[in-house]
Design a protein around this motif. Structure first.
Motif, mmCIF file in Angstrom:
data_model
loop_
_atom_site.group_PDB
_atom_site.id
_atom_site.type_symbol
_atom_site.label_atom_id
_atom_site.label_comp_id
_atom_site.label_asym_id
_atom_site.label_seq_id
_atom_site.Cartn_x
_atom_site.Cartn_y
_atom_site.Cartn_z
ATOM 1 N N PHE A 242 -1.814 9.290 3.442
ATOM 2 C CA PHE A 242 -0.934 8.469 4.275
ATOM 3 C C PHE A 242 0.367 8.152 3.554
ATOM 4 N N ALA A 243 0.292 7.900 2.266
ATOM 5 C CA ALA A 243 1.517 7.635 1.505
ATOM 6 C C ALA A 243 2.438 8.850 1.508
ATOM 7 N N GLU A 244 1.837 10.057 1.508
ATOM 8 C CA GLU A 244 2.630 11.284 1.447
ATOM 9 C C GLU A 244 3.207 11.678 2.805
ATOM 10 N N ALA A 245 2.432 11.497 3.873
ATOM 11 C CA ALA A 245 2.856 12.069 5.157
ATOM 12 C C ALA A 245 2.426 11.231 6.344
ATOM 13 N N GLY A 246 2.250 9.925 6.148
ATOM 14 C CA GLY A 246 1.761 9.079 7.220
ATOM 15 C C GLY A 246 2.828 8.673 8.215
ATOM 16 N N ALA A 247 2.390 8.448 9.450
ATOM 17 C CA ALA A 247 3.262 7.947 10.507
ATOM 18 C C ALA A 247 2.926 6.483 10.755
ATOM 19 N N GLY A 248 3.931 5.606 10.719
ATOM 20 C CA GLY A 248 3.700 4.181 10.909
ATOM 21 C C GLY A 248 3.251 3.505 9.631
ATOM 22 N N GLU A 249 2.670 2.319 9.781
ATOM 23 C CA GLU A 249 2.257 1.540 8.613
ATOM 24 C C GLU A 249 0.880 1.917 8.095
ATOM 25 N N GLY A 250 0.037 2.474 8.946
ATOM 26 C CA GLY A 250 -1.277 2.905 8.507
ATOM 27 C C GLY A 250 -2.269 1.795 8.260
ATOM 28 N N LEU A 251 -2.056 0.617 8.819
ATOM 29 C CA LEU A 251 -2.944 -0.519 8.595
ATOM 30 C C LEU A 251 -4.269 -0.286 9.319
ATOM 31 N N THR A 252 -5.371 -0.611 8.645
ATOM 32 C CA THR A 252 -6.690 -0.288 9.195
ATOM 33 C C THR A 252 -7.606 -1.490 9.379
ATOM 34 N N TYR A 253 -7.273 -2.640 8.801
ATOM 35 C CA TYR A 253 -8.203 -3.773 8.838
ATOM 36 C C TYR A 253 -7.434 -5.094 8.911
ATOM 37 N N PRO A 254 -7.949 -6.067 9.718
ATOM 38 C CA PRO A 254 -9.030 -5.953 10.710
ATOM 39 C C PRO A 254 -8.558 -5.191 11.952
ATOM 40 N N ALA A 255 -9.463 -4.528 12.620
ATOM 41 C CA ALA A 255 -9.098 -3.532 13.618
ATOM 42 C C ALA A 255 -8.238 -4.073 14.752
ATOM 43 N N GLU A 256 -8.569 -5.259 15.260
ATOM 44 C CA GLU A 256 -7.846 -5.768 16.433
ATOM 45 C C GLU A 256 -6.374 -6.017 16.132
ATOM 46 N N SER A 257 -6.098 -6.561 14.972
ATOM 47 C CA SER A 257 -4.713 -6.830 14.572
ATOM 48 C C SER A 257 -4.594 -6.574 13.078
ATOM 49 N N PRO A 258 -4.513 -5.308 12.688
ATOM 50 C CA PRO A 258 -4.643 -4.953 11.272
ATOM 51 C C PRO A 258 -3.500 -5.483 10.403
ATOM 52 N N GLU A 259 -3.890 -5.930 9.219
ATOM 53 C CA GLU A 259 -2.941 -6.481 8.250
ATOM 54 C C GLU A 259 -2.966 -5.731 6.923
ATOM 55 N N LYS A 260 -4.009 -4.904 6.695
ATOM 56 C CA LYS A 260 -4.175 -4.246 5.406
ATOM 57 C C LYS A 260 -4.471 -2.767 5.595
ATOM 58 N N ARG A 261 -4.026 -1.974 4.622
ATOM 59 C CA ARG A 261 -4.412 -0.560 4.572
ATOM 60 C C ARG A 261 -5.420 -0.404 3.446
ATOM 61 N N ILE A 262 -6.708 -0.382 3.820
ATOM 62 C CA ILE A 262 -7.769 -0.302 2.806
ATOM 63 C C ILE A 262 -8.679 0.906 3.010
ATOM 64 N N ASP A 263 -8.401 1.715 4.024
ATOM 65 C CA ASP A 263 -9.169 2.931 4.290
ATOM 66 C C ASP A 263 -8.280 4.137 3.996
ATOM 67 N N TYR A 264 -8.849 5.158 3.334
ATOM 68 C CA TYR A 264 -8.015 6.207 2.752
ATOM 69 C C TYR A 264 -8.555 7.607 3.006
ATOM 70 N N ALA A 265 -7.599 8.550 3.012
ATOM 71 C CA ALA A 265 -7.878 9.977 2.870
ATOM 72 C C ALA A 265 -7.032 10.434 1.687
ATOM 73 N N ALA A 266 -7.688 10.914 0.646
ATOM 74 C CA ALA A 266 -6.993 11.382 -0.552
ATOM 75 C C ALA A 266 -7.423 12.811 -0.845
ATOM 76 N N VAL A 267 -6.491 13.636 -1.330
ATOM 77 C CA VAL A 267 -6.790 15.052 -1.530
ATOM 78 C C VAL A 267 -6.331 15.512 -2.905
ATOM 79 N N SER A 268 -6.965 16.586 -3.384
ATOM 80 C CA SER A 268 -6.599 17.176 -4.668
ATOM 81 C C SER A 268 -5.421 18.135 -4.488
ATOM 82 N N GLY A 269 -4.920 18.638 -5.605
ATOM 83 C CA GLY A 269 -3.733 19.479 -5.572
ATOM 84 C C GLY A 269 -3.894 20.803 -4.869
ATOM 85 N N GLN A 270 -5.139 21.244 -4.655
ATOM 86 C CA GLN A 270 -5.364 22.503 -3.940
ATOM 87 C C GLN A 270 -5.205 22.361 -2.435
ATOM 88 N N ILE A 271 -4.868 21.163 -1.978
ATOM 89 C CA ILE A 271 -4.794 20.889 -0.542
ATOM 90 C C ILE A 271 -3.407 20.370 -0.180
#
Length: 293
Positions: free
Chosen positions: A234-263
């Motif tokens: 998300f830091a590399e190519a995310g759209a918007g703020e990416g906030l994930t928690y709490p779901a109804e009105s999110p204030e924090k980005r605490i859920d992640y997708a991270a990848v290695s250099g081969q991707i």
């Protein structure tokens, strides 16, 4: 005479052919693929809150719909019940989701407790991986944890860090589902990050995707070591703020997708629909990636 001459010419060409095939010119061009071709994948991390939405109701059809809406080929789940308690009706949440979504599934229990009664299955809770592609291998790794079932127990190695090797169109991709400690004190998360990097290092030559609920925001110091080895999608190519928690009105980005250099990261997003905001207490984070040749 013309027919004899033609036959002689064909014989001469045939005799010359083996030398051309076995000589140096035969190895001048590519003779085999250097490896599997790049593979495009959509991956997601989703803390499903055991299938309980923001209305407090357990609804696996709704959870399945929320997962389907991500369009993901591979989904890492956290807070997954299997015959755990009445909150999820003692059902096997992971197995039912796999059937509803027509996906392969593997489950990594953090806890595996005695049955609720004679003849009943064990009560289990942990993380899981769902995949549209076959799962070639699966490992339930340990991380240091503080038990939520025994308040007197100190930090100790416990399972629940899932690793699935996905066979995606000829490529083998290592996908991990994790759930880091939720407490305000970051010391346990710091240890978990160190141990996570040790597990990831064992597969350093393979494309790797780390998905999970890290229970920490991107700037948290305890996460810093992760970003020396992995890229935050998300830091590399995310759209918007990416906030994930709490779901109804999110204030924090605490859920992640991270990848290695081969991707390669092509994009990342967090759902903004009513379903994304209500099916769990977290929103799913989704990333579009491509494995390198």
């Amino acid at each position: 005479m013309k027919r004899i001459a033609t036959a002689a010419a064909l014989l001469t060409a045939a005799l010359a052919a083996p030398a051309a095939l076995t000589g140096p010119a035969a190895t001048a061009g590519p003779v085999a693929s250097a490896g599997p071709p790049p593979v495009a994948l959509t991956v997601a991390s989703y803390n499903i809150h055991a299938g309980i939405g923001t209305d407090g109701n357990f609804d696996l059809d709704r959870t399945a719909s929320a997962i389907a809406a991500t369009g993901a080929d591979v989904v890492a789940l956290q807070e997954v019940d299997r015959h755990w308690s009445d909150r999820s009706e003692y059902r096997s949440v992971v197995d039912e989701l796999a059937r509803k979504l027509h996906m392969h599934a593997r489950f990594a229990p953090i806890y595996s407790l005695d049955p609720s009664g004679p003849g009943q299955p064990r009560r289990e809770y942990g993380t899981a991986v769902l995949s549209r592609f076959p799962i070639a291998e699966f490992t339930n790794h340990e991380l240091t944890r503080l038990s939520t079932q025994d308040s007197d127990a100190g930090p100790q190695p416990m399972p629940g860090f899932a690793e699935a090797v996905i066979r995606a169109r000829g490529a083998l991709v290592h996908v991990y589902s994790t759930h880091l400690d939720y407490r305000g004190d970051p010391s346990i998360r710091r240890r978990q990050v160190t141990e996570t990097l040790d597990v990831l290092a064992a597969d350093a030559d393979a494309p790797r995707v780390l998905l999970g609920d890290f229970n920490a925001e991107p700037g948290a110091p305890e996460l810093d070591p992760l970003w020396t080895d992995m890229d935050d999608a998300f830091a590399e190519a995310g759209a918007g703020e990416g906030l994930t928690y709490p779901a109804e009105s999110p204030e924090k980005r605490i859920d992640y997708a991270a990848v290695s250099g081969q991707i390669e990261i092509r994009g990342a997003r967090v759902g903004a629909t009513e379903l994304a905001a209500t099916a769990s207490d977290h929103r799913a984070v989704v990333a579009e990636v491509v494995t390198a040749r």
